[in-house]
Design an enzyme around this catalytic site. Structure first.
Site, short mmCIF file in Angstrom:
data_model
loop_
_atom_site.label_atom_id
_atom_site.label_comp_id
_atom_site.label_asym_id
_atom_site.label_seq_id
_atom_site.Cartn_x
_atom_site.Cartn_y
_atom_site.Cartn_z
N ARG A 14 -11.46 11.61 -8.45
CA ARG A 14 -11.91 12.00 -7.18
C ARG A 14 -13.31 12.30 -7.14
O ARG A 14 -13.88 13.35 -7.43
CB ARG A 14 -11.05 13.46 -6.88
CG ARG A 14 -9.63 13.24 -7.00
CD ARG A 14 -9.02 12.76 -5.50
NE ARG A 14 -9.09 11.66 -4.96
CZ ARG A 14 -8.43 10.93 -3.92
NH1 ARG A 14 -7.64 11.85 -3.35
NH2 ARG A 14 -8.68 9.83 -3.70
N LYS B 243 3.85 16.88 0.08
CA LYS B 243 3.29 17.88 -0.82
C LYS B 243 4.31 19.31 -0.51
O LYS B 243 5.05 19.44 -0.91
CB LYS B 243 1.83 18.33 -0.60
CG LYS B 243 0.94 17.15 -1.03
CD LYS B 243 0.76 16.07 -0.14
CE LYS B 243 -0.33 14.97 -0.20
NZ LYS B 243 -0.22 13.86 0.52
N PHE C 129 -11.57 14.51 3.72
CA PHE C 129 -10.44 13.93 2.74
C PHE C 129 -10.31 12.54 3.04
O PHE C 129 -10.71 12.20 4.21
CB PHE C 129 -9.04 14.70 3.11
CG PHE C 129 -8.00 14.01 2.07
CD1 PHE C 129 -8.00 14.33 0.76
CD2 PHE C 129 -7.11 13.15 2.61
CE1 PHE C 129 -7.26 13.81 -0.17
CE2 PHE C 129 -6.35 12.54 1.61
CZ PHE C 129 -6.16 12.80 0.23
N THR C 130 -10.01 11.72 2.16
CA THR C 130 -10.11 10.28 2.24
C THR C 130 -9.39 9.80 3.61
O THR C 130 -10.19 8.96 4.44
CB THR C 130 -9.57 9.46 1.01
OG1 THR C 130 -8.14 10.05 0.78
CG2 THR C 130 -10.43 10.13 -0.33
N PHE D 81 -10.61 3.46 -3.45
CA PHE D 81 -9.91 3.97 -4.51
C PHE D 81 -8.75 3.38 -4.76
O PHE D 81 -8.17 3.55 -5.96
CB PHE D 81 -10.32 5.41 -4.57
CG PHE D 81 -9.32 6.08 -3.45
CD1 PHE D 81 -9.88 6.23 -2.37
CD2 PHE D 81 -7.95 6.56 -3.50
CE1 PHE D 81 -9.19 6.61 -0.99
CE2 PHE D 81 -7.39 7.07 -2.67
CZ PHE D 81 -7.93 7.11 -1.32
N TYR E 70 19.85 6.47 16.35
CA TYR E 70 18.50 5.85 16.84
C TYR E 70 17.73 6.96 17.42
O TYR E 70 16.71 7.24 17.22
CB TYR E 70 18.53 4.57 17.68
CG TYR E 70 17.22 3.88 17.67
CD1 TYR E 70 16.49 3.16 16.65
CD2 TYR E 70 16.48 4.29 18.68
CE1 TYR E 70 15.23 2.69 16.65
CE2 TYR E 70 15.20 3.64 18.92
CZ TYR E 70 14.59 2.97 17.62
OH TYR E 70 13.26 2.54 17.54
N ASP F 58 -5.29 20.72 8.68
CA ASP F 58 -4.48 19.85 7.94
C ASP F 58 -3.80 20.71 6.78
O ASP F 58 -4.30 21.36 6.16
CB ASP F 58 -5.64 18.94 6.88
CG ASP F 58 -5.01 18.01 5.87
OD1 ASP F 58 -3.58 18.26 5.82
OD2 ASP F 58 -5.49 17.27 5.51
N1 PM9 Z 1 -3.05 13.16 -0.42
C1 PM9 Z 1 -3.19 12.96 -2.93
O1 PM9 Z 1 -2.63 12.55 -3.67
C2 PM9 Z 1 -1.96 11.14 -1.40
C3 PM9 Z 1 -2.78 10.09 -2.08
S1 PM9 Z 1 -4.60 9.92 -1.96
C4 PM9 Z 1 -4.87 9.55 -0.48
O2 PM9 Z 1 -3.83 14.19 -2.79
C5 PM9 Z 1 -4.57 15.88 2.53
C6 PM9 Z 1 -5.26 16.85 2.19
C7 PM9 Z 1 -4.06 15.10 1.45
C8 PM9 Z 1 -3.27 13.86 1.91
C9 PM9 Z 1 -2.72 13.04 0.79
C10 PM9 Z 1 -3.31 13.32 3.29
C11 PM9 Z 1 -2.52 12.42 3.51
C12 PM9 Z 1 -3.73 14.47 4.26
N2 PM9 Z 1 -4.45 15.44 3.75
O3 PM9 Z 1 -0.58 10.89 1.65
O4 PM9 Z 1 -0.49 10.32 4.08
O5 PM9 Z 1 -4.13 15.63 0.12
O6 PM9 Z 1 1.11 11.76 3.16
O7 PM9 Z 1 -1.21 12.34 3.43
C13 PM9 Z 1 -2.71 12.30 -1.42
P1 PM9 Z 1 -0.02 11.03 3.15
#
Ligand code: PM9
Length: 474
Positions: free
Chosen positions: A383, A259, A125-126, A450, A73, A216
């Site tokens: 997008r 990623k 970014f979203t 979305f 843990y 980011d």
């Molecule tokens: N990106 C993508 O498909 C995941 C789904 S869409 C919200 O591109 C950036 C630049 C991203 C990103 C996720 C996140 C969030 C932050 N910054 O999905 O929470 O491209 O791991 O990361 C998506 P998490």
């Protein structure tokens, strides 16, 4: 041998069958999914280019690491390994693991933002903007103008416009800017990179005003590749060295490990500031878990540590960006409008130009993503106006200039033959683009719409009565 590409720098040890569906089946699946590709089941998709997030094929080295998961843990040895690797490859002093990128964004936003603050960034970014707004901040876009033009061929199209940043600081005051958020690369601009010179200049300007810079870092390895390829003085440097230099221009970062850390789940928040770290350790226990696991299993942290080590391999990253270019070249040769230059994680179709008979209010990118699936079983992601959401104050749609469909290439998953299938599907669809009708939104969730919004195709007569060309909405 096809001279257009270099072969994969890996061989395949495990396979996952995929199956083709009929057009009639896809028509039914699409209707059931509300014409939103996020709501399709994965086994309904032939080639899944929805996202490069968490869809990576891990290596045997990473899978071997999974078996060494220390699931204590507290104080897992895999956390210690991850901490060492992050310090070595990224150079930040502190790391707080999180379940994925938005977990880190949640922590950072709660820790640093006060209601009424402004957070500048190089395009929204979203999830990032959603957390900033949830904490009472206003996001202001300070990316260079060219980033909003799908056809502007600029080598570092993700760069911050320093004049815009300076103007904003003068207008709102440095004390109302908790940090500047710089994405490397910029996802919604098409995966566009930021130059080292620009990162350096942003840091200098922010330092003069006492404003921290938070990256980011989600696709930072791809950014390093573009610097190596395009920026004077970097051709002879390793990706690893470039990455470390990039990070030296930030005070910390949020990271979606799904990623460029080559894992299926995981993320982290980094910082150099001791006091900020202390506060982060207090907050993380509320939302993620102990500061030494942050919502992740020990095995997941081990896979991420090993993924970071692998991600800086020159052959890996050259092949990755090469796959995007291979697909883009085929589309361009067929006259299909795409975002240029091609970025590091995807090829973006320019839906405004592809479906230039549809106004933005009929969701051209959402429509194009749905139609591409119907045509071929290839899943992609909108997008555009749907992803952009609504203005918090006016309630109206944000209307981004870029109305795009993202063909996102998962890491180490598909072969060039799969990309040929995708190119063929896009070409077939382009040939019948004039038959395509727009859509209306019939269900709209409040946040990040979305993901779960639902749509219905508009009846043909509505389109037939239209007189105005859609590009007037640009
Ligand atoms: N990106 C993508 O498909 C995941 C789904 S869409 C919200 O591109 C950036 C630049 C991203 C990103 C996720 C996140 C969030 C932050 N910054 O999905 O929470 O491209 O791991 O990361 C998506 P998490």
């Amino acid at each position: 041998m096809n001279p257009m590409y270099a072969a994969e720098p890996f061989k395949i040890k495990v396979v996952e069958p995929i199956k083709m569906t009929t057009r009639a089946e896809r028509a039914q699946y699409l209707q059931e999914a509300g014409y939103n590709t996020f709501l399709l089941r994965s086994d309904q998709c032939y080639i899944d280019l929805l996202t490069d997030s968490g869809t990576t094929a891990m290596s045997d080295y990473q899978w071997a690491g999974m078996m060494l998961g220390d699931e204590a843990y507290a104080g897992s040895k895999n956390f210690i390994h991850l901490q060492e690797v992050v310090r070595e490859y990224y150079g930040f002093k502190h790391i707080v693991p999180t379940h994925q990128g938005r977990g880190a964004e949640n922590l950072l936003s709660r820790l640093c933002i006060k209601p009424g603050d402004t957070v500048p960034g190089n395009m929204y970014f979203t999830t990032t903007r959603a957390h900033q707004e949830l904490n009472g901040a206003q996001f202001v876009d300070i990316i260079i103008d060219e980033a909003h033009d799908s056809q502007a061929e600029v080598p570092f199209k993700g760069n911050v416009d320093l004049a815009k940043l300076q103007k904003l600081i003068d207008e709102v005051g440095a004390e109302r800017i908790p940090y500047v958020c710089v994405a490397v690369t910029v996802n919604l601009a098409g995966g566009q990179p930021v130059s080292m010179a620009n990162l350096r200049a942003v840091k200098q300007l922010c330092s003069q005003h006492g404003i921290p810079v938070m990256f980011d870092a989600t696709r930072c390895v791809e950014n390093a590749y573009f610097i190596q390829e395009r920026e004077d003085g970097y051709a002879g440097k390793t990706i690893r060295a470039i990455l470390k230099e990039m990070m030296s221009h930030a005070d910390g970062c949020t990271m979606s490990g799904k990623k460029d850390c080559l894992v299926n789940i995981g993320g982290f928040l980094c910082m150099n500031d001791d006091e900020l770290y202390q506060r982060a350790t207090e907050l993380v226990v509320l939302f993620e878990g102990m500061p030494s696991y942050g919502g992740l299993a020990g095995r997941d942290m081990e896979a991420m540590a090993r993924g970071i080590e692998e991600s800086v391999d020159q052959h890996y990253i050259s092949h990755r960006v090469g796959q995007c270019r291979y697909l883009a070249d085929q589309l361009e040769a067929a006259g299909i409008p795409i975002v240029k230059p091609v970025g590091g994680h995807a090829v973006f179709l320019d839906a405004r130009a592809f479906l230039d008979h549809l106004p933005q209010d009929e969701f051209p990118a959402q429509t194009l993503a749905a139609q591409l699936y119907l045509e071929s079983g290839v899943r992609s992601m909108e997008r555009g106006i749907v992803s952009a959401g609504r203005n918090q104050e006016t309630g109206d749609h944000h209307r981004p200039k870029l109305e795009l469909v993202r063909l996102t290439i998962p890491r180490r998953v598909y072969t060039y033959a799969h990309l040929d299938v995708v190119a063929r599907a896009c070409k077939d669809l382009y040939a019948r683009r004039r038959e395509i009708q727009g859509m209306k939104m019939v269900y709209e969730p409040k946040f990040l719409r979305f993901f779960t919004a639902r749509f219905e195709p508009l009846p043909a007569p509505v389109a037939a009565e239209r007189t105005e060309p859609a590009l007037a909405h640009a």
